[in-house]
Design a protein around this motif. Structure first.
Motif, mmCIF file in Angstrom:
data_model
loop_
_atom_site.group_PDB
_atom_site.id
_atom_site.type_symbol
_atom_site.label_atom_id
_atom_site.label_comp_id
_atom_site.label_asym_id
_atom_site.label_seq_id
_atom_site.Cartn_x
_atom_site.Cartn_y
_atom_site.Cartn_z
ATOM 1 N N ILE A 5 2.452 -0.523 -2.322
ATOM 2 C CA ILE A 5 1.306 -0.040 -3.073
ATOM 3 C C ILE A 5 1.186 -0.769 -4.376
ATOM 4 C CG2 ILE A 5 2.402 1.663 -4.451
ATOM 5 C CD1 ILE A 5 0.073 3.346 -3.954
ATOM 6 N N ARG A 6 0.042 -0.905 -4.842
ATOM 7 C CA ARG A 6 -0.188 -1.566 -6.109
ATOM 8 C C ARG A 6 -0.898 -0.586 -7.025
ATOM 9 N NH1 ARG A 6 2.504 -6.118 -4.347
ATOM 10 N NH2 ARG A 6 2.267 -5.947 -2.133
ATOM 11 N N ARG A 7 -0.416 -0.528 -8.239
ATOM 12 C CA ARG A 7 -0.988 0.454 -9.149
ATOM 13 C C ARG A 7 -1.557 -0.255 -10.352
ATOM 14 N NH1 ARG A 7 0.038 5.579 -11.574
ATOM 15 N NH2 ARG A 7 -1.864 5.807 -12.718
ATOM 16 N N ASN A 112 5.787 -1.982 -10.032
ATOM 17 C CA ASN A 112 5.911 -1.913 -8.580
ATOM 18 C C ASN A 112 7.039 -0.940 -8.238
ATOM 19 O OD1 ASN A 112 5.904 -2.426 -5.835
ATOM 20 N ND2 ASN A 112 6.922 -4.414 -6.015
ATOM 21 N N GLN A 126 3.632 1.833 -4.488
ATOM 22 C CA GLN A 126 2.635 1.752 -5.544
ATOM 23 C C GLN A 126 2.826 0.474 -6.349
ATOM 24 O OE1 GLN A 126 3.396 4.159 -8.908
ATOM 25 N NE2 GLN A 126 1.262 4.516 -9.399
ATOM 26 N N GLN A 127 1.720 -0.141 -6.727
ATOM 27 C CA GLN A 127 1.798 -1.272 -7.644
ATOM 28 C C GLN A 127 0.536 -1.347 -8.482
ATOM 29 O OE1 GLN A 127 2.589 -5.242 -6.078
ATOM 30 N NE2 GLN A 127 3.608 -5.764 -7.992
ATOM 31 N N MET A 208 -5.009 -0.039 -9.171
ATOM 32 C CA MET A 208 -3.850 0.617 -8.575
ATOM 33 C C MET A 208 -3.977 0.580 -7.061
ATOM 34 S SD MET A 208 -2.714 4.646 -8.558
ATOM 35 C CE MET A 208 -3.931 5.097 -7.322
ATOM 36 N N ARG A 209 -2.895 0.204 -6.393
ATOM 37 C CA ARG A 209 -2.831 0.326 -4.943
ATOM 38 C C ARG A 209 -1.747 1.356 -4.631
ATOM 39 N NH1 ARG A 209 -2.738 -5.607 -2.250
ATOM 40 N NH2 ARG A 209 -0.601 -5.510 -3.028
ATOM 41 N N LEU A 210 -2.143 2.385 -3.913
ATOM 42 C CA LEU A 210 -1.203 3.429 -3.527
ATOM 43 C C LEU A 210 -1.230 3.538 -2.005
ATOM 44 C CD1 LEU A 210 0.619 5.745 -4.764
ATOM 45 C CD2 LEU A 210 -1.287 7.246 -4.283
ATOM 46 N N TYR A 212 0.514 5.044 1.558
ATOM 47 C CA TYR A 212 1.347 6.116 2.104
ATOM 48 C C TYR A 212 1.489 5.889 3.603
ATOM 49 C CZ TYR A 212 2.567 10.878 3.637
ATOM 50 O OH TYR A 212 3.159 11.966 4.225
ATOM 51 N N GLY A 230 -0.939 9.915 -8.199
ATOM 52 C CA GLY A 230 -0.922 8.508 -8.595
ATOM 53 C C GLY A 230 -2.153 8.129 -9.398
#
Length: 240
Positions: A5-7, A112, A126-127, A208-210, A212, A230
């Motif tokens: 994931i990217r946050r 990350n 998350q990242q 943000m990339r989350l 799951y 998130g």
């Protein structure tokens, strides 16, 4: 294959103000006309756009979830940094392949973190990253467009072709813009199907990339709660 994931954390905008100077005239009537014309001319001028600046490393770190931010049982795991780049065979589907890459084209990568559920059956990743100009908002829009256009596509990662199914995913909203997508990969050799629920949210120049990944269908119902947690932390860090 693990989906990270990217946050993205947002940055503050600098607002510029226009100042108007009224001219002084000879007579009150003429002076009034000049002042009015000056105001009209100034009003016609377009307002300067606020300057967008990249998120700082501190902002991106502040937006990253910790185990204490999640429901009981989730444990933090190390998220190894790699230069993996997934590529979609169809160009219009490349934004979706980017969601499964460790690097995003044109972005400065930030915080990350990965988490595993108590029973080890689910993964949360998350990242955060930042992009110049309107890149963050454009990235979210490109994912939304690709999710609607690419019901199926082939992604090449580590030299191996992987068939992927994609579908828009209604979920919580976060930041100035956001979108959800469900990605499904089937690996015949392992007799395994992997479904990943992803929230992509934008605040100013941050994204943000989350992601799951539940190991069973029942686990999908937990995504909205995790996405809200998130998203809330992301927005707070972005605005702070």
């Amino acid at each position: 294959m693990r989906t990270r994931i990217r946050r993205g954390v947002a940055v503050a905008l600098t607002v510029s103000a226009l100042t108007f100077t009224a001219a002084c005239g000879g007579s009150s009537d003429k002076g009034g006309d000049k002042a009015d014309k000056g105001k009209d001319k100034a009003a016609e001028q377009p307002a300067e756009k606020p300057a967008a600046t990249p998120l700082t490393a501190a902002q991106m770190k502040a937006g990253v979830l910790e185990a204490k931010d999640l429901p009981a049982g989730w444990k933090a795991e190390s998220a190894p940094s790699t230069d993996d780049q997934a590529k979609a065979e169809k160009p219009e589907c490349q934004p979706l392949a980017q969601l499964m890459s460790d690097k995003i084209d044109g972005a400065t990568m930030g915080g990350n973190q990965e988490f595993a559920s108590a029973d080890g059956a689910s993964l949360l990743a998350q990242q955060i990253f930042t992009m110049p100009g309107t890149g963050a908002a454009d990235f979210v829009k490109s994912v939304e467009t690709a999710a609607a256009a690419c019901a199926t596509f082939t992604m090449v990662q580590d030299g191996q072709p992987v068939p992927v199914k994609a579908a828009p995913l209604p979920t919580v909203k976060a930041g100035e813009s956001s979108t959800g997508v469900r990605l499904t990969m089937e690996i015949p050799e392992l007799k395994m199907k992997i479904e990943s629920d992803v929230l992509i949210a934008q605040q100013s120049t941050g994204v943000m990339r989350l992601a799951y990944v539940p190991m069973n269908g029942e686990g999908h119902k937990a995504f909205d709660d995790l996405a809200k947690r998130g998203g809330d932390k992301f927005v707070k860090a972005a605005q702070g």
